[in-house]
Design a protein around this motif. Sequence first.
Motif, PDB file in Angstrom:
ATOM      1  N   VAL A   1       5.216  17.446 -39.525  1.00  0.00           N
ATOM      2  CA  VAL A   1       6.394  18.320 -39.610  1.00  0.00           C
ATOM      3  C   VAL A   1       6.080  19.556 -40.454  1.00  0.00           C
ATOM      4  O   VAL A   1       6.482  20.674 -40.104  1.00  0.00           O
ATOM      5  CB  VAL A   1       7.596  17.538 -40.189  1.00  0.00           C
ATOM      6  CG1 VAL A   1       8.759  18.484 -40.467  1.00  0.00           C
ATOM      7  CG2 VAL A   1       8.026  16.441 -39.222  1.00  0.00           C
TER       8      VAL A   1
ATOM      9  N   VAL B   1       4.038  21.859 -38.314  1.00  0.00           N
ATOM     10  CA  VAL B   1       4.884  22.483 -37.286  1.00  0.00           C
ATOM     11  C   VAL B   1       5.744  23.571 -37.911  1.00  0.00           C
ATOM     12  O   VAL B   1       5.956  24.638 -37.326  1.00  0.00           O
ATOM     13  CB  VAL B   1       5.753  21.407 -36.594  1.00  0.00           C
ATOM     14  CG1 VAL B   1       6.801  22.059 -35.682  1.00  0.00           C
ATOM     15  CG2 VAL B   1       4.885  20.450 -35.797  1.00  0.00           C
TER      16      VAL B   1
ATOM     17  N   VAL C   1      12.423  24.306 -39.769  1.00  0.00           N
ATOM     18  CA  VAL C   1      12.102  23.031 -39.130  1.00  0.00           C
ATOM     19  C   VAL C   1      12.254  21.930 -40.169  1.00  0.00           C
ATOM     20  O   VAL C   1      11.479  21.874 -41.132  1.00  0.00           O
ATOM     21  CB  VAL C   1      10.676  23.016 -38.554  1.00  0.00           C
ATOM     22  CG1 VAL C   1      10.352  21.639 -37.978  1.00  0.00           C
ATOM     23  CG2 VAL C   1      10.506  24.082 -37.485  1.00  0.00           C
TER      24      VAL C   1
ATOM     25  N   LEU D   1      10.829  16.765 -36.514  1.00  0.00           N
ATOM     26  CA  LEU D   1      10.398  16.787 -35.119  1.00  0.00           C
ATOM     27  C   LEU D   1      10.598  15.383 -34.579  1.00  0.00           C
ATOM     28  O   LEU D   1      10.042  14.431 -35.124  1.00  0.00           O
ATOM     29  CB  LEU D   1       8.927  17.202 -35.027  1.00  0.00           C
ATOM     30  CG  LEU D   1       8.251  17.089 -33.658  1.00  0.00           C
ATOM     31  CD1 LEU D   1       8.874  18.050 -32.656  1.00  0.00           C
ATOM     32  CD2 LEU D   1       6.746  17.346 -33.779  1.00  0.00           C
TER      33      LEU D   1
ATOM     34  N   LEU E   1      13.340  19.987 -32.068  1.00  0.00           N
ATOM     35  CA  LEU E   1      13.149  20.384 -33.457  1.00  0.00           C
ATOM     36  C   LEU E   1      14.490  20.293 -34.162  1.00  0.00           C
ATOM     37  O   LEU E   1      15.474  20.885 -33.710  1.00  0.00           O
ATOM     38  CB  LEU E   1      12.621  21.819 -33.547  1.00  0.00           C
ATOM     39  CG  LEU E   1      11.190  22.083 -33.070  1.00  0.00           C
ATOM     40  CD1 LEU E   1      10.851  23.556 -33.260  1.00  0.00           C
ATOM     41  CD2 LEU E   1      10.193  21.209 -33.803  1.00  0.00           C
TER      42      LEU E   1
ATOM     43  N   LEU F   1       2.045  23.014 -31.302  1.00  0.00           N
ATOM     44  CA  LEU F   1       2.644  21.739 -31.693  1.00  0.00           C
ATOM     45  C   LEU F   1       1.834  20.566 -31.142  1.00  0.00           C
ATOM     46  O   LEU F   1       1.529  19.600 -31.849  1.00  0.00           O
ATOM     47  CB  LEU F   1       4.083  21.697 -31.188  1.00  0.00           C
ATOM     48  CG  LEU F   1       5.009  20.586 -31.681  1.00  0.00           C
ATOM     49  CD1 LEU F   1       6.453  21.049 -31.619  1.00  0.00           C
ATOM     50  CD2 LEU F   1       4.846  19.334 -30.851  1.00  0.00           C
TER      51      LEU F   1
END
Length: 455
Positions: free
Chosen positions: A254, A257, A265, A268, A346, A367
């Motif tokens: 995460v 990402v 974010v 995920l 997300l 990703l």
Amino acid sequence: MTVSPSPPVRPGADAGVRPERPSVTELRLSAFAGHRNAAFPLSPLTLLTGPSGSGKTTALRAYEALARLGGGARLDEAFPDPHGCVPEQARPDAQSRRGFRLGCTADGPEGPIRLDIAVQVEPELRIVGERLTSGGLTLLETALVDPSRPVVQAAWHTAGASPVTRGPLPDDLLGTALLPLRVAGKTDGQRRVLAAAEQMVVALRSVFACDPRPRRMRAAVPLGSGRLLRGCDNLADVLWRTRTECGRRHAQLVAAVRDGCAGPVADLLSEAAPGGNGQGDAPRAARGLGHGGSHGVSHGRGRGPGHGNGPGHGNGPGHGNGPGQGNGTGVGHGRGVGPGLVRAVLDRGDGIRTPLALLGDGELRYLALTLVLFTGPGVLEVDPVAEVPAALQTLTVLADGLDRCLDPRQRAQLLGVAARMGERGHIRLVGAVSDASWAAGVPGATVVHLDRERS
């Protein structure tokens, strides 16, 4: 071809300390497609770069084919288009034979082990020569003796009463991978052969070729094995499984990402896709196990894994409140409580979730590649060596077009993740990029420059 910088010196090499995990450290294309007498050094993080047509994809294809042979695949499975592997300038010999040659070196506890093979494509596909060597000593050598038979004559090191042992091996399989089935291991020489063959096979089999396809990643997918495919089409299925398996690894994913995707974010994850076949919160395709309208054991509408809400007809397993057709609990064909399809999203925080279908191609590829680097053989669709503990295996990821669709920030972040994972020894990355100038200065990265004049 040029290499910059030189591959880093492995810690402890001068003291004679060998790496515990076998890995391929050199790929050789002696005569393969457009390559001739080419040798590519491979470090934990290697980038093949060069203009279009310089042979980057060809090199990765050769590596993957060797990996498939190491895993026991037949020659026609490893090379589905063998004629495309024959150098254009190759001329048939007196027997009208044409083919190609390639090989690799695997380093590990047994030291550097070299494997070289010669493949005949015309008039028929077969391995006509194979050599496995260690420190100048030939451990296995095969040769085609009788073209009318589908075998090669093999000789492997014995160092016993007889210096070598001879026998036939199939001409469509890698002989090195067959040695554990043929060598008894009674002499020191035989044990050395077995150890070298195992090191080579372990190094070759631990390979995952990855090329994320954003268009397919946007679609909802059914729940399946939870093992990531090479195109990352089933990323949502994998996230459904992995999010709760290792909280620490998921938190690292995460964070990565967050560094490569636009906007906040928080998480995920996967969720049931709107309009999917399922209606609940568990990965089942139905609500129960029966056909009827009760909680029984036959055709009910119970809450088990079938089509109804239970496995019977009534309130028990019989015709009444007993073991007949009642309201009991059983195993029928229900309409399930879980999602038939799942999608990846997300979590932006504050209850806002963005489906991956709305992300750009660069975000999706970033990703997916990041997920690959944070996982291992248990999550990827690979064929690891079951006889060897996972802690002693290194997964090599092959990524053609590694930088495709990625912006400068995503490229830098992805390379940083690859470098960190490479330092730990469990993940290696070999990627093909059109321009590697952005990778300059990344610790541990080896950049191999190819040119159009491949010779």
